[in-house]
Design an enzyme around this catalytic site. Structure first.
Site, mmCIF file in Angstrom:
data_model
loop_
_atom_site.group_PDB
_atom_site.id
_atom_site.type_symbol
_atom_site.label_atom_id
_atom_site.label_comp_id
_atom_site.label_asym_id
_atom_site.label_seq_id
_atom_site.Cartn_x
_atom_site.Cartn_y
_atom_site.Cartn_z
ATOM 1 N N HIS A 133 5.686 29.019 49.116
ATOM 2 C CA HIS A 133 5.014 28.109 50.044
ATOM 3 C C HIS A 133 4.646 28.837 51.335
ATOM 4 O O HIS A 133 3.741 28.407 52.054
ATOM 5 C CB HIS A 133 5.922 26.924 50.388
ATOM 6 C CG HIS A 133 6.151 25.980 49.255
ATOM 7 N ND1 HIS A 133 7.116 26.200 48.295
ATOM 8 C CD2 HIS A 133 5.546 24.817 48.921
ATOM 9 C CE1 HIS A 133 7.100 25.196 47.428
ATOM 10 N NE2 HIS A 133 6.151 24.344 47.775
ATOM 11 N N ASP A 168 0.481 26.599 40.025
ATOM 12 C CA ASP A 168 1.206 25.996 41.134
ATOM 13 C C ASP A 168 0.171 25.673 42.214
ATOM 14 O O ASP A 168 -0.973 26.127 42.168
ATOM 15 C CB ASP A 168 2.276 26.962 41.654
ATOM 16 C CG ASP A 168 3.461 26.229 42.273
ATOM 17 O OD1 ASP A 168 3.304 25.040 42.626
ATOM 18 O OD2 ASP A 168 4.535 26.834 42.416
#
Length: 518
Positions: free
Chosen positions: A190, A263
């Protein structure tokens, strides 16, 4: 379903799974479906209201999908168990994967998958972005941790494949993640781009093993990792945009025939390095079937436009688009998306009123504890944020005594006061939460223990926190801070048995310690 004639815009829309911010059908999701033909939805906690609200929302979304795209949507979410469970209120909540591995009860993860699948499908959710098949062999991993079944590839594969089989038995697509493996990283994708530098032999033995077994077990979707694997891609492209990883390795060598889902491409690992347009185009060129774009309307629109432009200018052939769309439509047909398309409130009400009992979350280990006197419970909480006082409340309600709530990193004056309050007590139960990054907790624990050895450490999140404590400390690993795990801890503190073992090796300077109870 695969006989339907689609426009280029509708084909591109089938290759995107998008999130939106509301519990209602808002302007964001309407714009995506009506103007950009986005064909799949990713749900987060922000989208989850009551059971009825969620069922109404998903019914309306599917109506829009059929009206504008001719095809129902894959509606997915992350219902892993443990802390990564988007649906929580009124739901059947299971512990995290590491707790399942510690207990290692036969058929438990198959049951988990089947029950989770029944719940999701009745709600109108037909794709679960789970299980995590990463082998967590790096204690410093900031994002996987207890989401993994542990550091043994065989156990990860065995428990993960059983979950896949149970979930797909209930007609919900299972998504193994994060291919080729996110377990041995110390960077959160992230935030930045990790690299796993090992050679092919090591990667085959550890990282790839659970994914290979999942393919053999018939998993129907894989989620990519935004991670560089030099052993697989000499140009050091992250797996999400690597032809060498997605097509040559996953498709050709491992024989995977299901859906490849990225993702989220808003994660900084790819967004900061490549941008949304390049990541979208390169992921499809690499072999991805569906792009997950979880949050931002602007990014979702830019992605759809970039893919269409790449087809029109010849950078991506329409044949390549057709390959993925055909795969997506065949999977939607396999999972009977046109049948029982809308949630059934009668079934839902019956399921949630009679939801299956969950008895899989026990903290495990040797029967070494028996608190006979009223203890002091100490709980370190993040000031005014994620942790409140249920742990200390539970200790007081179960065993009596005094409860003390203090900040994650107490100052010296507060430490001295707490030590005074703990002197002479027959038992002190100390709840630690991420003490590796909150050293004040460890300092206080050691100060108390110096004055009073009758102290028990309860690791309320990561079992790796035991590495911060000395070898002879009595510990219980709870694996997660949830009502289910806390109630299990209380049973052990009250003298109940604990039979399991940690599914990870805890390394310290002196020895490998496997002393806490799963």
């Amino acid at each position: 379903m695969n006989k339907i004639q689609l426009t280029l815009e509708q084909k591109v829309g089938q290759m995107i799974m998008a999130g939106f911010p509301s519990t209602k059908q808002d302007a964001h999701i309407e714009k995506l479906i009506r103007e950009y033909n986005i064909g799949n939805i990713d749900l987060f906690s922000r989208n989850i209201g009551s059971v009825k609200e969620l069922a109404d929302l998903l019914g309306k979304i599917q109506s829009e999908m059929v009206k504008y795209n001719k095809i129902p949507a894959f509606i997915g979410t992350d219902q892993e168990g443990g802390s990564v469970s988007r649906i929580r209120d009124q739901a059947v909540l299971f512990p995290c994967n590491m707790a399942f591995a510690a207990a290692d009860i036969p058929h438990s993860t198959w049951r988990q998958g089947a029950i989770t699948g029944d719940m999701l499908r009745m709600l109108g959710i037909n794709l679960n972005i789970a299980p995590v098949l990463d082998v967590n062999n790096n204690p410093e991993n900031p994002i996987i941790g207890t989401r993994s079944y542990g550091d043994d590839p065989e156990k990860v594969a065995r428990l993960g494949c059983a979950y896949i089989e149970g979930l797909q038995h209930s007609c919900v697509v299972a998504t193994a993640k994060h291919f080729p493996g996110h377990g041995d990283t110390n960077i959160d994708t992230h935030l930045d781009m990790p690299c796993v530098p090992y050679g092919r032999a090591r990667l085959e033995k550890i990282e790839l093993y659970p994914f290979r077994k999942a393919i053999e077990a018939g998993v129907d979707a894989m989620m990519t990792a935004h991670i560089i694997f030099p052993a697989f891609d000499r140009e050091n492209r992250p797996a999400t945009i690597s032809y060498a990883v997605l097509t040559e390795l996953l498709r050709a060598q491992l024989g995977f025939k299901g859906l490849i889902i990225t993702d989220c491409i808003e994660m900084k690992a790819v967004l900061d390095n490549y941008g949304v347009e390049k990541t979208s185009v390169e992921a499809i060129k690499a072999g991805a079937d569906m792009l997950c774009i979880s949050h931002t309307l602007d990014y979702q629109i830019r992605s759809a436009k970039a893919i269409k432009k790449a087809v029109l200018n010849g950078e991506i052939s329409e044949t390549r688009i057709d390959e993925s769309v055909e795969r997506i439509l065949q999977m939607k047909e396999k999972y009977r998306l046109t049948q029982n398309l809308y949630p059934d409130m009668q079934k839902l009400e019956r399921f949630f009123s009679e939801k299956p009992a969950v008895s899989l979350a026990a903290v495990k280990g040797r029967d070494i504890l028996s608190i006979s006197a009223e203890p002091v419970s100490v709980m370190c909480v993040e000031d005014g944020k994620t942790l409140q006082s249920p742990f200390s409340d539970a200790v007081r309600e179960k065993l009596g005594g005094e409860s003390i709530i203090i900040p994650q990193n107490p100052d010296k004056e507060l430490m001295d006061e707490i030590c005074r309050r703990c002197m002479g007590r027959d038992a002190i139960i100390f709840g630690l939460h991420y003490c590796r990054v909150n050293p004040g907790q460890v300092e206080l624990f050691n100060k108390i223990r110096h004055e009073n050895p009758n102290i028990i450490a309860v690791l309320l999140k990561s079992p790796y926190d035991i590495r911060q404590l000395s070898d002879d400390v009595t510990c219980i690993a709870a694996y997660e801070y949830s009502p289910l795990s806390i109630s299990s801890v209380m049973e052990v503190l009250a003298g109940g048995p604990a039979y399991g073992r940690l599914p990870v090796s805890i390394y310290c300077e002196k020895a490998v310690r496997n002393k806490t109870m799963g």
